[in-house]
Write a protein that holds these residues in place. Structure first.
Motif, PDB file in Angstrom:
ATOM      1  N   CYS A 104      -7.895  10.530   4.712  1.00 52.32           N
ATOM      2  CA  CYS A 104      -6.863  10.663   3.686  1.00 52.32           C
ATOM      3  C   CYS A 104      -6.083  11.960   3.933  1.00 52.32           C
ATOM      4  O   CYS A 104      -6.503  12.827   4.683  1.00 52.32           O
ATOM      5  N   ARG A 105      -4.905  12.046   3.299  1.00 54.16           N
ATOM      6  CA  ARG A 105      -4.008  13.197   3.441  1.00 54.16           C
ATOM      7  C   ARG A 105      -3.436  13.304   4.839  1.00 54.16           C
ATOM      8  O   ARG A 105      -2.885  14.348   5.202  1.00 54.16           O
ATOM      9  N   VAL A 129     -10.830   0.207   1.696  1.00 52.95           N
ATOM     10  CA  VAL A 129     -10.472   1.304   0.797  1.00 52.95           C
ATOM     11  C   VAL A 129     -10.904   1.002  -0.634  1.00 52.95           C
ATOM     12  O   VAL A 129     -11.009   1.906  -1.467  1.00 52.95           O
ATOM     13  N   LYS A 223      -4.856   4.427  -2.565  1.00 59.53           N
ATOM     14  CA  LYS A 223      -5.425   5.384  -1.617  1.00 59.53           C
ATOM     15  C   LYS A 223      -5.080   5.057  -0.164  1.00 59.53           C
ATOM     16  O   LYS A 223      -5.528   5.756   0.747  1.00 59.53           O
ATOM     17  N   LEU A 224      -4.286   4.003   0.046  1.00 65.11           N
ATOM     18  CA  LEU A 224      -3.943   3.624   1.418  1.00 65.11           C
ATOM     19  C   LEU A 224      -2.570   2.959   1.444  1.00 65.11           C
ATOM     20  O   LEU A 224      -2.256   2.124   0.598  1.00 65.11           O
ATOM     21  N   ALA A 259       1.291  11.340   1.889  1.00 62.62           N
ATOM     22  CA  ALA A 259      -0.149  11.409   2.112  1.00 62.62           C
ATOM     23  C   ALA A 259      -0.731  12.704   1.572  1.00 62.62           C
ATOM     24  O   ALA A 259      -1.809  12.715   0.959  1.00 62.62           O
ATOM     25  N   SER A 263      -3.025  12.540  -1.805  1.00 62.49           N
ATOM     26  CA  SER A 263      -4.359  12.469  -1.193  1.00 62.49           C
ATOM     27  C   SER A 263      -4.706  11.045  -0.776  1.00 62.49           C
ATOM     28  O   SER A 263      -5.785  10.534  -1.086  1.00 62.49           O
ATOM     29  N   LEU A 264      -3.792  10.393  -0.085  1.00 64.89           N
ATOM     30  CA  LEU A 264      -4.038   9.037   0.397  1.00 64.89           C
ATOM     31  C   LEU A 264      -3.861   8.980   1.908  1.00 64.89           C
ATOM     32  O   LEU A 264      -3.373   9.923   2.531  1.00 64.89           O
ATOM     33  N   ALA A 265      -4.286   7.869   2.493  1.00 59.18           N
ATOM     34  CA  ALA A 265      -4.163   7.671   3.934  1.00 59.18           C
ATOM     35  C   ALA A 265      -2.965   6.780   4.223  1.00 59.18           C
ATOM     36  O   ALA A 265      -2.717   5.800   3.519  1.00 59.18           O
TER      37      ALA A 265
END
Length: 327
Positions: A104-105, A129, A223-224, A259, A263-265
């Protein structure tokens, strides 16, 4: 990370960071009920957190020009961010190569020949995820930006069913205190947590990327973000290479900011091409050819701080090569 300086408990601080609330500005316009839902806490506790955020915000801006420096981070905060969460690829070997999975990030570009399984890889990540936090996952949702029309909902359902079967084999999953989690693990629920956007032109793709920040701010559990594929329309509809490079660079930078902010991918799927050339020895050709694998992306995109991963050219191969890893 501004929430690290808030006068709240470590548990509350951890829930804020996990949900993507890393700055005071991200808490400035949210309601207590929405924050309570995102953090899975009571509205009373959410109101206390918002009051603490408001107090910290007034403290940070009370020093006049000191407010200009609010974006500064300590080295400890940077270390905490670098040890961020990761999404498993469902392959232990690939996870080991990537240092634990898709981080992530960060933005990860995955290249491979047509038909090698890039789309299936992206769908697998969109399922993984959603693995509950009690089972070592992120418990998040996914955005799938489909430029080629290759997303197959039937295949996504099969992958979700396989993911549930794998989790049911886990020893921790057999414990009685996780039966509530078990009831939520229905394959159809996994599909309901994948937001699919079908893109039909490069202008739609640019508009979609520009709109993502607002959309994710309203869906904090994402989160993705998967873009399949990132350069599909840019290979067809562009004659001005300088303009194409500039547009791709702008899009990649916005995804990198997205990202980091939430705080995601971000995973960019891309194709590769094999360029063959005759081998020259001295002043004459040998008659032999040499193959060079090229990821079909712009020169600028390849220089950005992304993770670049090249999948094998043959289905029989099992190796995954990290072509370039930069931070």
């Amino acid at each position: 990370m501004e929430v690290m300086r808030m006068a709240i408990s470590a548990t509350q601080r951890g829930k804020l960071i996990s949900a993507g609330y890393t700055s005071l500005s991200s808490l400035s316009s949210i309601s207590p009920s929405l924050l309570a839902r995102d953090l899975n806490i009571s509205e009373v506790e959410a109101l206390e957190i918002l009051k603490a955020a408001s107090h910290s915000s007034r403290f940070d801006t009370s020093g006049g020009n000191h407010a200009i420096l609010n974006g500064a981070q300590t080295a400890w905060e940077m270390l905490h961010e670098n040890s961020c969460m990761q999404i498993t690829t469902s392959s232990e070997d690939v996870d080991n190569i990537l240092g634990g999975g898709i981080s992530c990030r960060e933005v990860t570009e995955i290249g491979g020949a047509p038909g090698i399984g890039k789309t299936q890889f992206g769908i697998q990540l969109a399922i993984n995820v959603q693995i509950p936090t009690d089972l070592g996952g992120l418990g998040g949702k996914a955005i799938y930006v489909d430029t080629e029309g290759s997303f197959m909902v039937e295949r996504a359902l099969q992958i979700a069913e396989g993911c549930v079967e794998d989790m049911e084999k886990d020893h921790y999953f057999q414990r009685r205190d996780v039966q509530a989690v078990k009831k939520k693990l229905i394959p159809e629920n996994f599909l309901a947590n994948i937001f699919h956007f079908r893109i039909c032109s490069y202008t739609e793709q640019i508009a979609m990327i520009n709109h993502l920040d607002k959309w994710v701010s309203e869906h904090r559990d994402v989160k993705l973000v998967v873009v399949d594929s990132v350069t599909f329309y840019f290979r067809q509809d562009f004659e001005d290479m300088a303009l194409r490079t500039r547009k791709l660079g702008e899009m990649a930078l916005k995804l990198m900011k997205l990202a980091q902010k939430y705080s995601l991918a971000v995973v960019l799927l891309n194709q590769v091409a094999t360029k063959c050339a005759e081998v020259r020895t001295g002043s004459s050709y040998t008659g032999k050819t040499m193959s060079v694998v090229l990821i079909l992306t712009s020169h600028l995109l390849s220089r950005l701080p992304l993770h670049h991963i090249l999948l094998p050219l043959k289905v029989s191969e099992t190796a995954v090569k990290v072509v370039k890893e930069s931070k």
